[in-house]
Scaffold this active site. Structure first.
Site, PDB file in Angstrom:
ATOM      1  N   HIS A  82       0.825  -1.216   0.000  1.00 26.56           N
ATOM      2  CA  HIS A  82       0.000   0.000   0.000  1.00 26.56           C
ATOM      3  C   HIS A  82       0.859   1.265   0.000  1.00 26.56           C
ATOM      4  CE1 HIS A  82       0.200  -0.957   4.382  1.00 26.56           C
ATOM      5  NE2 HIS A  82       0.251   0.356   4.533  1.00 26.56           N
ATOM      6  N   CYS A 167     -31.223  -1.486  -8.470  1.00 26.27           N
ATOM      7  CA  CYS A 167     -32.311  -2.186  -7.779  1.00 26.27           C
ATOM      8  C   CYS A 167     -33.686  -1.740  -8.269  1.00 26.27           C
ATOM      9  CB  CYS A 167     -32.195  -1.903  -6.298  1.00 26.27           C
ATOM     10  SG  CYS A 167     -32.085  -0.150  -5.976  1.00 26.27           S
TER      11      CYS A 167
HETATM   12  C1  PCO Z   1     -27.350  -0.148  -5.396  1.00 33.07           C
HETATM   13  N1  PCO Z   1     -26.625   0.699  -6.051  1.00 33.07           N
HETATM   14  C2  PCO Z   1     -26.572   1.239  -7.259  1.00 33.07           C
HETATM   15  C3  PCO Z   1     -25.245   1.869  -7.493  1.00 33.07           C
HETATM   16  C4  PCO Z   1     -25.221   3.076  -8.278  1.00 33.07           C
HETATM   17  N2  PCO Z   1     -25.757   2.875  -9.591  1.00 33.07           N
HETATM   18  C5  PCO Z   1     -25.133   3.271 -10.702  1.00 33.07           C
HETATM   19  C6  PCO Z   1     -25.885   3.002 -12.005  1.00 33.07           C
HETATM   20  C7  PCO Z   1     -25.338   1.793 -12.787  1.00 33.07           C
HETATM   21  C8  PCO Z   1     -26.152   1.586 -14.065  1.00 33.07           C
HETATM   22  O1  PCO Z   1     -26.153   2.722 -14.872  1.00 33.07           O
HETATM   23  C9  PCO Z   1     -25.449   0.507 -11.977  1.00 33.07           C
HETATM   24  C10 PCO Z   1     -23.891   2.025 -13.172  1.00 33.07           C
HETATM   25  O2  PCO Z   1     -27.241   2.848 -11.759  1.00 33.07           O
HETATM   26  O3  PCO Z   1     -24.062   3.816 -10.705  1.00 33.07           O
HETATM   27  O4  PCO Z   1     -27.420   1.194  -8.113  1.00 33.07           O
HETATM   28  C11 PCO Z   1     -28.623  -0.382  -5.173  1.00 33.07           C
HETATM   29  S1  PCO Z   1     -29.944   0.301  -5.942  1.00 33.07           S
END
Ligand code: PCO
Length: 190
Positions: A82, A167
């Protein structure tokens, strides 16, 4: 030559790592920018992309994970990974920065390769962070406290943005677009 250290943590937005690396490399080709990339992965980040995809984009031995820290140290005088990576880096980019690592680094906790590098960060160097998490995590008041600490330390925030999350929830918490992250990085590439 600028050494760019990308630190990847366990948000689903880590799915974007291959495209982030690919696009960053295209910048080098098109603009004649001179930089090298190394990647540090937390173990949870590995759930979200194919490691081989990223390995194929980079020279051998450019990707580091927790096991590398332990395999390199046997006795006094051996290199401490690190610290070596902290020394190597001219700029650090935490993308995505998940809620867990955000909580840890804003409180000085270091319990893996990624957070040890950040705990040992040379405060004369830029550290960029691109948060990514569920909207309720983002909106929770603890997030504001963490972000305040990180910004007071001089770290540079990129995003998040509002969109449909992994989600199905809609709102703030998505990682900034890859192009936005790259534009910010390029501000610090000599
Ligand atoms: C968890 N977290 C997320 C993380 C943040 N989401 C994103 C975008 C992505 C698709 O375009 C996954 C890259 O939505 O950065 O969604 C629970 S809802």
């Amino acid at each position: 030559m600028t050494n760019i250290l990308i630190i990847v943590t366990g948000s689903v937005a880590a799915i974007k790592l291959p495209i982030l690396v690919k696009k960053l490399q295209q910048k080098r080709l098109t603009n004649g920018n001179s930089f090298q990339i190394r990647i540090v992965l937390t173990e949870p980040s590995l759930h979200f992309f194919k490691l081989v995809e990223v390995e194929n984009l980079l020279p051998a031995c450019s990707i580091f994970r927790d096991a590398d820290e332990w395999s390199k140290w046997r006795q006094m005088g051996d290199p401490v990974l690190h610290i070596e990576l902290r020394n190597w880096a001219d700029i650090g980019v935490i993308a995505p920065l998940d809620a867990n690592t955000m909580g840890k680094i804003s409180n000085g906790i270091c319990d893996n390769l990624a957070s040890c590098i950040i705990r040992a960060w040379d405060m004369n160097k830029q550290l960029l962070f691109a948060p990514a998490m569920n909207v309720y995590m983002w909106n929770h008041p603890i997030t504001e406290k963490c972000i305040k600490v990180l910004k007071e330390l001089g770290y540079i925030q990129i995003g998040p943005i509002s969109k449909k999350l992994a989600c199905g929830d809609y709102g703030m918490g998505a990682m900034a677009e890859v192009d936005q992250i790259i534009t910010k990085i390029m501000e610090f590439v000599k």
